[in-house]
Design a protein around this motif. Structure first.
Motif, PDB file in Angstrom:
ATOM      1  N   VAL A  13      18.552  20.275   5.845  1.00  0.00           N
ATOM      2  CA  VAL A  13      19.677  21.205   6.031  1.00  0.00           C
ATOM      3  C   VAL A  13      19.343  22.222   7.119  1.00  0.00           C
ATOM      4  CG1 VAL A  13      21.016  23.058   4.957  1.00  0.00           C
ATOM      5  CG2 VAL A  13      20.576  20.930   3.693  1.00  0.00           C
ATOM      6  N   ASP A  14      18.141  22.784   7.057  1.00  0.00           N
ATOM      7  CA  ASP A  14      17.770  23.863   7.978  1.00  0.00           C
ATOM      8  C   ASP A  14      17.513  23.377   9.394  1.00  0.00           C
ATOM      9  OD1 ASP A  14      17.971  25.696   5.929  1.00  0.00           O
ATOM     10  OD2 ASP A  14      15.839  25.645   5.430  1.00  0.00           O
ATOM     11  N   THR A  15      16.991  22.159   9.542  1.00  0.00           N
ATOM     12  CA  THR A  15      16.628  21.658  10.874  1.00  0.00           C
ATOM     13  C   THR A  15      17.676  20.741  11.477  1.00  0.00           C
ATOM     14  OG1 THR A  15      15.428  19.748   9.970  1.00  0.00           O
ATOM     15  CG2 THR A  15      14.181  21.803  10.288  1.00  0.00           C
ATOM     16  N   GLY A  16      18.524  20.148  10.635  1.00  0.00           N
ATOM     17  CA  GLY A  16      19.596  19.312  11.137  1.00  0.00           C
ATOM     18  C   GLY A  16      19.292  17.845  11.301  1.00  0.00           C
ATOM     19  N   SER A  17      18.045  17.446  11.037  1.00  0.00           N
ATOM     20  CA  SER A  17      17.708  16.035  11.169  1.00  0.00           C
ATOM     21  C   SER A  17      16.480  15.702  10.340  1.00  0.00           C
ATOM     22  CB  SER A  17      17.447  15.662  12.634  1.00  0.00           C
ATOM     23  OG  SER A  17      16.204  16.183  13.072  1.00  0.00           O
ATOM     24  N   VAL A  18      16.333  14.412  10.021  1.00  0.00           N
ATOM     25  CA  VAL A  18      15.165  13.958   9.273  1.00  0.00           C
ATOM     26  C   VAL A  18      13.895  14.125  10.115  1.00  0.00           C
ATOM     27  CG1 VAL A  18      14.042  11.923   8.262  1.00  0.00           C
ATOM     28  CG2 VAL A  18      16.464  12.365   7.820  1.00  0.00           C
ATOM     29  N   HIS A  19      14.011  13.822  11.402  1.00  0.00           N
ATOM     30  CA  HIS A  19      12.841  13.935  12.284  1.00  0.00           C
ATOM     31  C   HIS A  19      12.329  15.375  12.343  1.00  0.00           C
ATOM     32  CE1 HIS A  19      10.195  13.255  15.714  1.00  0.00           C
ATOM     33  NE2 HIS A  19      10.765  14.309  16.297  1.00  0.00           N
ATOM     34  N   ALA A  20      13.252  16.337  12.559  1.00  0.00           N
ATOM     35  CA  ALA A  20      12.844  17.738  12.636  1.00  0.00           C
ATOM     36  C   ALA A  20      12.325  18.232  11.292  1.00  0.00           C
ATOM     37  CB  ALA A  20      14.015  18.599  13.096  1.00  0.00           C
ATOM     38  N   ALA A  21      12.926  17.757  10.201  1.00  0.00           N
ATOM     39  CA  ALA A  21      12.456  18.153   8.873  1.00  0.00           C
ATOM     40  C   ALA A  21      11.040  17.652   8.632  1.00  0.00           C
ATOM     41  CB  ALA A  21      13.398  17.604   7.802  1.00  0.00           C
TER      42      ALA A  21
END
Length: 297
Positions: A13-21
């Motif tokens: 939710v906070d980063t906007g993507s699975v990769h960034a998470a």
């Protein structure tokens, strides 16, 4: 549903993507994807709609955010309470701050806090407006916020506002030439024939600059969106700028000339804390900030 699943969900939710998470969580991307799929299976609904590489929250996903953050905050409070009972405070403190307050007083406050509690790591997120700071604290992405509003303390029913101190404005020049003689406060009508570097309209510092009478011969030569660029532009000789008093120490350290500006404009610096689930680290930071605020008045 377990804590790991909730943390992975909120990271997406906070980063906007699975990769960034995955990067934030320091885990492999497939691990985050698998955790999300398991969580969705257990809940019996999709939390995100997948559009190419983008993830968009579904209504169910949006509904999960607040209770998920409440759960993580409650766990942090419980863990911190146990550690405090043992005489040790650890964990992480996340602070949302507006840019000027990130210049001052935040660095000094964090330094004081970390010296007292070295086992607590600190994260800082930048918010451009008071509303963004309050939103970060309300939704749990920040434990505490730091902001300033013009000409009166902020009022917001969704969070608790803790006033710290009131500050004014200063004019910053590369050297004293062009400024009125002396070292004391200067009135805006005493400024003559100056090139002004200003921030965006709507800010207190811009209102002070705009209050300089046109008859003085002062005029705007540059308007910048990012206020962090103001002092470098003054150093480069582009002109003078008017900023909050919180920039004074940085300007002096850079060898610039700083004079107080006599104006009715004021900035009210405040902490923002949640209405519930205030952990021991956040409580301690607020107490230390309040004591430091007394010194700044």
């Amino acid at each position: 549903m377990d804590v790991r699943q909730v943390r992975h969900f909120l990271a997406i939710v906070d980063t906007g993507s699975v990769h960034a998470a995955a990067s934030r969580l320091l885990v492999a991307q497939p691990s985050v994807s698998q955790t999300l799929r398991r969580l969705e299976r257990e809940l019996g609904t999709e939390l995100f709609q997948r559009t190419g590489r983008r993830l968009v929250l579904t209504p169910a996903g949006r509904a999960l955010i607040e209770p998920a953050r409440d759960l993580i905050r409650a766990l942090e409070v419980a863990r911190s309470a146990v550690e405090s009972a043992e005489g040790v405070m650890s964990g992480r403190l996340t602070i949302s701050s507006m840019p000027s307050q990130a210049v001052h007083p935040l660095p000094a406050l964090i330094g004081r806090f970390r010296r007292a509690h070295p086992a607590v790591s600190v994260g800082i997120s930048t918010a451009r407006t008071p509303a963004e700071v309050c939103q970060a604290v309300e939704d749990g992405s920040a434990d505490v916020g730091l902001l300033a509003v013009s000409n009166g303390p902020l009022r917001d029913a969704t969070v608790r506002i803790q006033p710290l101190y009131v500050q004014g404005y200063v004019i910053v020049a590369r050297d004293p030439s062009g400024l009125p003689p002396g070292q004391g406060p200067v009135r805006v009508d005493e400024l003559t024939d100056l090139d002004l570097v200003v921030g965006q309209p709507g800010t207190g510092m811009r209102r002070v600059a705009d209050s300089i009478p046109s008859s003085t011969g002062c005029h705007v030569v540059a308007q910048v969106e990012h206020r962090e660029a103001l002092l470098p532009l003054v150093l480069a000789g582009l002109g003078v700028t008017i900023v909050a008093d919180s920039w004074r120490d940085m300007a002096l350290a850079a060898g610039l000339t700083v004079r107080e500006v006599t104006t009715d404009e004021t900035l009210h610096v405040s902490l923002v804390v949640p209405l519930s689930f205030v952990g021991p680290a956040a409580q301690r930071f607020c107490t230390m900030a309040a004591n430091a605020g007394i010194d700044n008045q």
